[in-house]
Structure formats: structure tokens, C-alpha cells
Motif scaffolding. Structure first.
Motif, PDB file in Angstrom:
ATOM      1  N   LEU A  25       0.829  -1.205   0.000  1.00 30.29           N
ATOM      2  CA  LEU A  25       0.000   0.000   0.000  1.00 30.29           C
ATOM      3  C   LEU A  25       0.863   1.254   0.000  1.00 30.29           C
ATOM      4  O   LEU A  25       0.561   2.225  -0.706  1.00 30.29           O
ATOM      5  N   SER A  26       1.937   1.233   0.765  1.00 31.87           N
ATOM      6  CA  SER A  26       2.857   2.382   0.779  1.00 31.87           C
ATOM      7  C   SER A  26       3.492   2.586  -0.587  1.00 31.87           C
ATOM      8  O   SER A  26       3.603   3.710  -1.069  1.00 31.87           O
ATOM      9  N   GLY A  27       3.905   1.501  -1.208  1.00 31.45           N
ATOM     10  CA  GLY A  27       4.501   1.589  -2.540  1.00 31.45           C
ATOM     11  C   GLY A  27       3.523   2.116  -3.562  1.00 31.45           C
ATOM     12  O   GLY A  27       3.876   2.940  -4.417  1.00 31.45           O
ATOM     13  N   LEU A  28       2.288   1.671  -3.501  1.00 29.03           N
ATOM     14  CA  LEU A  28       1.268   2.143  -4.437  1.00 29.03           C
ATOM     15  C   LEU A  28       0.990   3.632  -4.257  1.00 29.03           C
ATOM     16  O   LEU A  28       0.667   4.325  -5.218  1.00 29.03           O
ATOM     17  N   SER A  29       1.137   4.109  -3.044  1.00 30.83           N
ATOM     18  CA  SER A  29       0.831   5.529  -2.782  1.00 30.83           C
ATOM     19  C   SER A  29       1.855   6.469  -3.404  1.00 30.83           C
ATOM     20  O   SER A  29       1.627   7.672  -3.467  1.00 30.83           O
ATOM     21  N   GLU A  30       2.961   5.924  -3.893  1.00 26.80           N
ATOM     22  CA  GLU A  30       4.021   6.741  -4.465  1.00 26.80           C
ATOM     23  C   GLU A  30       3.839   7.001  -5.958  1.00 26.80           C
ATOM     24  O   GLU A  30       4.681   7.628  -6.586  1.00 26.80           O
ATOM     25  N   LYS A  31       2.755   6.511  -6.522  1.00 28.48           N
ATOM     26  CA  LYS A  31       2.539   6.690  -7.953  1.00 28.48           C
ATOM     27  C   LYS A  31       1.218   7.401  -8.204  1.00 28.48           C
ATOM     28  O   LYS A  31       0.421   7.578  -7.307  1.00 28.48           O
ATOM     29  N   ARG A  32       1.024   7.772  -9.437  1.00 28.88           N
ATOM     30  CA  ARG A  32      -0.218   8.408  -9.856  1.00 28.88           C
ATOM     31  C   ARG A  32      -1.374   7.448  -9.619  1.00 28.88           C
ATOM     32  O   ARG A  32      -1.282   6.261  -9.883  1.00 28.88           O
ATOM     33  N   VAL A  33      -2.489   7.974  -9.131  1.00 28.87           N
ATOM     34  CA  VAL A  33      -3.638   7.136  -8.809  1.00 28.87           C
ATOM     35  C   VAL A  33      -4.411   6.786 -10.079  1.00 28.87           C
ATOM     36  O   VAL A  33      -4.737   7.657 -10.878  1.00 28.87           O
ATOM     37  N   THR A  34      -4.679   5.486 -10.235  1.00 27.52           N
ATOM     38  CA  THR A  34      -5.505   5.010 -11.344  1.00 27.52           C
ATOM     39  C   THR A  34      -6.708   4.287 -10.745  1.00 27.52           C
ATOM     40  O   THR A  34      -6.713   3.947  -9.555  1.00 27.52           O
ATOM     41  N   LEU A  35      -7.696   4.040 -11.574  1.00 24.66           N
ATOM     42  CA  LEU A  35      -8.871   3.306 -11.114  1.00 24.66           C
ATOM     43  C   LEU A  35      -8.475   1.921 -10.595  1.00 24.66           C
ATOM     44  O   LEU A  35      -8.931   1.487  -9.529  1.00 24.66           O
ATOM     45  N   GLU A  36      -7.609   1.236 -11.326  1.00 24.80           N
ATOM     46  CA  GLU A  36      -7.186  -0.099 -10.903  1.00 24.80           C
ATOM     47  C   GLU A  36      -6.459  -0.051  -9.569  1.00 24.80           C
ATOM     48  O   GLU A  36      -6.649  -0.914  -8.716  1.00 24.80           O
ATOM     49  N   GLU A  37      -5.620   0.977  -9.409  1.00 30.50           N
ATOM     50  CA  GLU A  37      -4.901   1.094  -8.146  1.00 30.50           C
ATOM     51  C   GLU A  37      -5.874   1.298  -6.993  1.00 30.50           C
ATOM     52  O   GLU A  37      -5.714   0.715  -5.925  1.00 30.50           O
ATOM     53  N   LYS A  38      -6.888   2.122  -7.196  1.00 33.90           N
ATOM     54  CA  LYS A  38      -7.890   2.332  -6.145  1.00 33.90           C
ATOM     55  C   LYS A  38      -8.555   1.011  -5.767  1.00 33.90           C
ATOM     56  O   LYS A  38      -8.785   0.732  -4.593  1.00 33.90           O
ATOM     57  N   MET A  39      -8.852   0.207  -6.772  1.00 37.79           N
ATOM     58  CA  MET A  39      -9.501  -1.073  -6.526  1.00 37.79           C
ATOM     59  C   MET A  39      -8.547  -2.047  -5.812  1.00 37.79           C
ATOM     60  O   MET A  39      -8.962  -2.776  -4.901  1.00 37.79           O
ATOM     61  N   ILE A  40      -7.284  -2.047  -6.216  1.00 40.64           N
ATOM     62  CA  ILE A  40      -6.282  -2.890  -5.548  1.00 40.64           C
ATOM     63  C   ILE A  40      -6.137  -2.464  -4.092  1.00 40.64           C
ATOM     64  O   ILE A  40      -6.130  -3.298  -3.177  1.00 40.64           O
ATOM     65  N   LEU A  94       4.251  -0.906 -13.609  1.00 39.33           N
ATOM     66  CA  LEU A  94       3.112  -1.324 -12.799  1.00 39.33           C
ATOM     67  C   LEU A  94       1.835  -0.681 -13.327  1.00 39.33           C
ATOM     68  O   LEU A  94       0.831  -1.363 -13.565  1.00 39.33           O
ATOM     69  N   GLU A  95       1.884   0.614 -13.529  1.00 37.29           N
ATOM     70  CA  GLU A  95       0.697   1.356 -13.947  1.00 37.29           C
ATOM     71  C   GLU A  95       0.264   0.996 -15.358  1.00 37.29           C
ATOM     72  O   GLU A  95      -0.921   0.816 -15.636  1.00 37.29           O
ATOM     73  N   GLN A  96       1.217   0.881 -16.269  1.00 41.11           N
ATOM     74  CA  GLN A  96       0.886   0.676 -17.674  1.00 41.11           C
ATOM     75  C   GLN A  96       0.524  -0.768 -18.025  1.00 41.11           C
ATOM     76  O   GLN A  96      -0.347  -1.002 -18.865  1.00 41.11           O
ATOM     77  N   TYR A  97       1.191  -1.722 -17.396  1.00 43.76           N
ATOM     78  CA  TYR A  97       1.076  -3.102 -17.860  1.00 43.76           C
ATOM     79  C   TYR A  97       0.614  -4.120 -16.820  1.00 43.76           C
ATOM     80  O   TYR A  97       0.299  -5.250 -17.179  1.00 43.76           O
ATOM     81  N   TYR A  98       0.585  -3.758 -15.564  1.00 41.89           N
ATOM     82  CA  TYR A  98       0.423  -4.773 -14.537  1.00 41.89           C
ATOM     83  C   TYR A  98      -0.864  -4.644 -13.731  1.00 41.89           C
ATOM     84  O   TYR A  98      -1.485  -5.641 -13.398  1.00 41.89           O
ATOM     85  N   GLU A  99      -1.268  -3.409 -13.410  1.00 41.59           N
ATOM     86  CA  GLU A  99      -2.368  -3.178 -12.482  1.00 41.59           C
ATOM     87  C   GLU A  99      -3.675  -3.835 -12.904  1.00 41.59           C
ATOM     88  O   GLU A  99      -4.345  -4.462 -12.088  1.00 41.59           O
ATOM     89  N   TYR A 100      -4.055  -3.661 -14.144  1.00 41.55           N
ATOM     90  CA  TYR A 100      -5.354  -4.157 -14.582  1.00 41.55           C
ATOM     91  C   TYR A 100      -5.443  -5.673 -14.421  1.00 41.55           C
ATOM     92  O   TYR A 100      -6.390  -6.202 -13.841  1.00 41.55           O
ATOM     93  N   GLN A 158      -9.614 -10.257  -7.949  1.00 48.84           N
ATOM     94  CA  GLN A 158     -11.069 -10.292  -7.876  1.00 48.84           C
ATOM     95  C   GLN A 158     -11.657 -11.610  -8.383  1.00 48.84           C
ATOM     96  O   GLN A 158     -12.540 -12.169  -7.747  1.00 48.84           O
ATOM     97  N   ASN A 159     -11.167 -12.085  -9.498  1.00 47.83           N
ATOM     98  CA  ASN A 159     -11.810 -13.211 -10.170  1.00 47.83           C
ATOM     99  C   ASN A 159     -11.173 -14.569  -9.895  1.00 47.83           C
ATOM    100  O   ASN A 159     -11.865 -15.588  -9.934  1.00 47.83           O
ATOM    101  N   ASP A 160      -9.877 -14.599  -9.665  1.00 50.25           N
ATOM    102  CA  ASP A 160      -9.183 -15.877  -9.491  1.00 50.25           C
ATOM    103  C   ASP A 160      -8.920 -16.195  -8.018  1.00 50.25           C
ATOM    104  O   ASP A 160      -9.296 -17.255  -7.528  1.00 50.25           O
ATOM    105  N   HIS A 161      -8.245 -15.279  -7.337  1.00 44.02           N
ATOM    106  CA  HIS A 161      -7.796 -15.552  -5.969  1.00 44.02           C
ATOM    107  C   HIS A 161      -8.913 -15.444  -4.939  1.00 44.02           C
ATOM    108  O   HIS A 161      -8.951 -16.219  -3.993  1.00 44.02           O
ATOM    109  N   LYS A 162      -9.760 -14.436  -5.076  1.00 41.39           N
ATOM    110  CA  LYS A 162     -10.897 -14.224  -4.166  1.00 41.39           C
ATOM    111  C   LYS A 162     -10.463 -14.229  -2.698  1.00 41.39           C
ATOM    112  O   LYS A 162     -11.089 -14.856  -1.833  1.00 41.39           O
ATOM    113  N   PHE A 163      -9.360 -13.528  -2.405  1.00 45.19           N
ATOM    114  CA  PHE A 163      -8.806 -13.521  -1.051  1.00 45.19           C
ATOM    115  C   PHE A 163      -9.776 -12.975  -0.008  1.00 45.19           C
ATOM    116  O   PHE A 163      -9.879 -13.528   1.083  1.00 45.19           O
TER     117      PHE A 163
END
Length: 145
Positions: A32-47, A109-115, A122-127
Motif C-alpha cells: 500500500l505504501s509503494g502504491l501511494s508513491e505513484k499516480r492514482v488510477t482506477l485499478e490502483e484504487k480497486m487494488i 506497474l501502472e501501464q502493464y500490470y495493475e489491470y 477479484q476473479n481468481d484468488h478471491k482472497f
């Protein structure tokens, strides 16, 4: 088996997993700390939302397990512990992957990984659902004892 021995066995079985849950919460915090260091995207908010929910549920599992261990240690089903072990390993692996990418390159992360990452969460792990099931199971044991 003597009562003290039953308690010791239950504690010996559960404490490593509860310690692993604490480690998971630390790793989620790092992510969460690492994610906060980048531009916010919709996927990041969901993660972020998913990881916050998951960390909160880790705390609830710990709480419920300790409440049961204090008084009804012999009522906790072994299957619940097995589910927790499996889930904890899965979460650690998936969060470690996220941390690796965060440390590698935030742009990647933002361009290729987040989505894809969020889709898998959401769909596979369902943690969140799986951890909630463990909380519910522990609460049911408490209610029935």
C-alpha cells in the motif's frame, strides 16, 4: 489427553499461522505504501481497497482465533486451520509479486500490470471472500460453544 496438553497442541498449531497473518499484514502495508508513491488510477484504487479489506480480515481472523484459543481451543476445526494455511501462502505469494513490480518500476506497474493484477485478485484468488469465510467459520464455532 490431558487438558493442558490439548491447549498446548492447539496453541502450537495456531500460533505459526497467526504469526504468518501478521507478516501478511506487514507485506500488505508495504504494498500500500509503494502504491501511494505513484499516480492514482482506477485499478490502483480497486487494488488498494481489496488489500485494505484483506488486511482488516487478517486482523479479524487473529482476533477470533485468540478468543477461541482462550476458552474453546478444542472446538476449532482442523479444516479451518488448513484453509488458513493455504490462504496465507497464496496471499504471501501474490502480494510478494506486487511488491516486486512496485520495486521494479512504478510506470510498468501502472501501464502493464495493475489491470491484470486486480482482475486476478477479484476473479481468481478471491482472497477477501476466502478470508471472510474463515472469519465466519471461527465466529460460528464461538456461537456454538
Amino acid at each position: 489427553m490431558h487438558e493442558d496438553e490439548k491447549y498446548h497442541n492447539a496453541l502450537s498449531a495456531w500460533m505459526p499461522e497467526l504469526s504468518n497473518l501478521a507478516k501478511v499484514q506487514i507485506e500488505i502495508g508495504l504494498a500500500l505504501s509503494g502504491l501511494s508513491e505513484k499516480r492514482v488510477t482506477l485499478e490502483e484504487k480497486m487494488i488498494r481497497m481489496h488489500l485494505h479489506q484483506l488486511s482488516a480480515l487478517c486482523g479479524r481472523v487473529t482476533q477470533e482465533a485468540h478468543l477461541l484459543l482462550a476458552s474453546h481451543y478444542d472446538a476449532i476445526p482442523e479444516t479451518t486451520l488448513d484453509e488458513l494455511r493455504s490462504l496465507t501462502v497464496d496471499v504471501q505469494t501474490v502480494v510478494a509479486d506486487l511488491l516486486k513490480i512496485i520495486r521494479y518500476n512504478l510506470n510498468f506497474l501502472e501501464q502493464y500490470y495493475e489491470y491484470d493484477y486486480y482482475s486476478r485478485l477479484q476473479n481468481d484468488h478471491k482472497f477477501v471472500e476466502r478470508m471472510q469465510k474463515i472469519v465466519d467459520g471461527l465466529q460460528a464455532v464461538k456461537t456454538n460453544t
